[in-house]
Design a protein around this motif. Structure first.
Motif, PDB file in Angstrom:
ATOM      1  N   ASP A  49       0.835  -1.208   0.000  1.00 64.21           N
ATOM      2  CA  ASP A  49       0.000   0.000   0.000  1.00 64.21           C
ATOM      3  C   ASP A  49       0.867   1.254   0.000  1.00 64.21           C
ATOM      4  O   ASP A  49       0.529   2.262  -0.637  1.00 64.21           O
ATOM      5  N   TYR A  52       2.022   2.952  -3.345  1.00 61.31           N
ATOM      6  CA  TYR A  52       1.094   3.781  -4.104  1.00 61.31           C
ATOM      7  C   TYR A  52       0.805   5.107  -3.396  1.00 61.31           C
ATOM      8  O   TYR A  52       0.455   6.100  -4.049  1.00 61.31           O
ATOM      9  N   GLY A  53       0.940   5.143  -2.070  1.00 64.94           N
ATOM     10  CA  GLY A  53       0.735   6.368  -1.320  1.00 64.94           C
ATOM     11  C   GLY A  53      -0.642   6.958  -1.539  1.00 64.94           C
ATOM     12  O   GLY A  53      -1.643   6.244  -1.652  1.00 64.94           O
ATOM     13  N   ASP A  54      -0.676   8.278  -1.642  1.00 66.11           N
ATOM     14  CA  ASP A  54      -1.943   8.997  -1.814  1.00 66.11           C
ATOM     15  C   ASP A  54      -2.106   9.513  -3.236  1.00 66.11           C
ATOM     16  O   ASP A  54      -2.883  10.438  -3.489  1.00 66.11           O
ATOM     17  N   GLU A  55      -1.362   8.966  -4.165  1.00 63.83           N
ATOM     18  CA  GLU A  55      -1.433   9.406  -5.558  1.00 63.83           C
ATOM     19  C   GLU A  55      -2.845   9.225  -6.103  1.00 63.83           C
ATOM     20  O   GLU A  55      -3.401   8.134  -6.070  1.00 63.83           O
ATOM     21  N   ALA A  56      -3.424  10.330  -6.591  1.00 62.29           N
ATOM     22  CA  ALA A  56      -4.803  10.282  -7.081  1.00 62.29           C
ATOM     23  C   ALA A  56      -4.889  10.455  -8.586  1.00 62.29           C
ATOM     24  O   ALA A  56      -5.975  10.361  -9.164  1.00 62.29           O
TER      25      ALA A  56
END
Length: 296
Positions: A49, A52-56
């Motif tokens: 998880d 991927y981090g918080d990449e939107a």
């Protein structure tokens, strides 16, 4: 007399489900996929998880838990090629149940393995260790030591710890070998087919139903025309034609008396006596007739 044809069980490829099917009903409860799924649901995937981090931006990635289940199950049952896994996700019930309707392509599958290789190695080891501790002798095609380690037996504690250490090393080596085989398989197929091709694609005009049906009809007409031309040429070279039950023309060679010939997977011998003392060998049950000149 009216002939009634054989009745068949209903077959409608376009029929839709009246109710949404439950994936859990597709396979028996003791199937390997459920063990793999339950184990991975109980291990920590935080490291994946975090990648991927918080990449939107862009399309959201596939759930790492689903991808891990598919890869672990695939490697356990001997499917190492990402291309083959993609095919199984479309055709194999076990893979489809694990993916729950998701269908990542082979490049996504391969890239996921490369991106999370170190984490996957550790997770795979955990799955095999849990299976071993739970009493499994093997997981798919991956053989395990079915003898459970009794580390709490004091007089055998040293031996148990040593055996445990050896088994953990063996499991680690097994996991690395499986992942290496997957990497080598993908690399070989990339070189053979190209990095963005599965290798089993149909020509573009055969991939869509409308153009596919058109090409099928064209091919059928071409084959029928070729058959008629061949029958005509054979007739000019000593062959005669007779109609089969479907009304099509089939070439039948005129055989000399006493010659046995092969037809329809069996040897056939039939002698037809013609006026004037002539005779020809013909296939049986073809309704052959002779004219006074000794020809059919």
């Amino acid at each position: 007399m009216l002939f009634m044809g054989k009745s068949y069980r209903p077959y409608d490829p376009d029929q839709e489900f009246l109710l949404p099917p439950s994936l859990r009903e597709w396979l028996p409860e003791d199937h390997l996929i459920y063990f793999v799924s339950d184990v991975i649901d109980n291990v920590d995937l935080t490291a994946m998880d975090a990648v991927y981090g918080d990449e939107a931006r862009g399309q959201p990635p596939y759930d790492p838990r689903m991808m891990t289940k598919v890869l672990v199950y695939g490697y356990c049952v001997g499917v190492f090629s990402s291309r083959r896994i993609q095919l199984r996700l479309a055709e194999d019930i076990g893979f489809r149940v694990l993916a729950a309707g998701n269908a990542p392509n082979f490049r996504t599958i391969s890239d996921f393995r490369k991106l999370h290789l170190v984490t996957l190695e550790g997770l795979f080891e955990q799955v095999l260790k849990i299976a071993l501790e739970a009493g499994a002798v093997k997981l798919g095609r991956v053989a395990l030591d079915g003898t459970k380690v009794k580390a709490n037996a004091s007089k055998h504690k040293a031996m148990s710890y040593e055996r445990m250490k050896e088994k953990q090393q063996a499991i680690r080596a097994e996991v690395r070998a499986l992942l290496a085989q997957a990497e080598a398989t993908d690399a070989a197929e990339d070189a053979r087919y190209g990095a963005d091709r599965r290798g089993d694609e149909l020509p573009e005009e055969l991939q869509r139903r409308e153009s596919r049906l058109k090409k099928i009809r064209e091919a059928k007409r071409a084959l029928e025309e070729r058959a008629r031309q061949e029958a005509k040429e054979e007739g000019e070279n000593g062959f005669a034609s007779t109609a089969d039950q479907a009304g099509r023309q089939r070439p039948i060679q005129l055989y000399r008396p006493g010659i046995t010939h092969h037809e329809g997977g069996r040897w056939v011998r039939a002698r037809l006596q013609c006026p004037g003392g002539g005779g020809i060998e013909v296939p049986v049950n073809r309704g052959a007739v002779c004219d006074p000149g000794g020809q059919r």
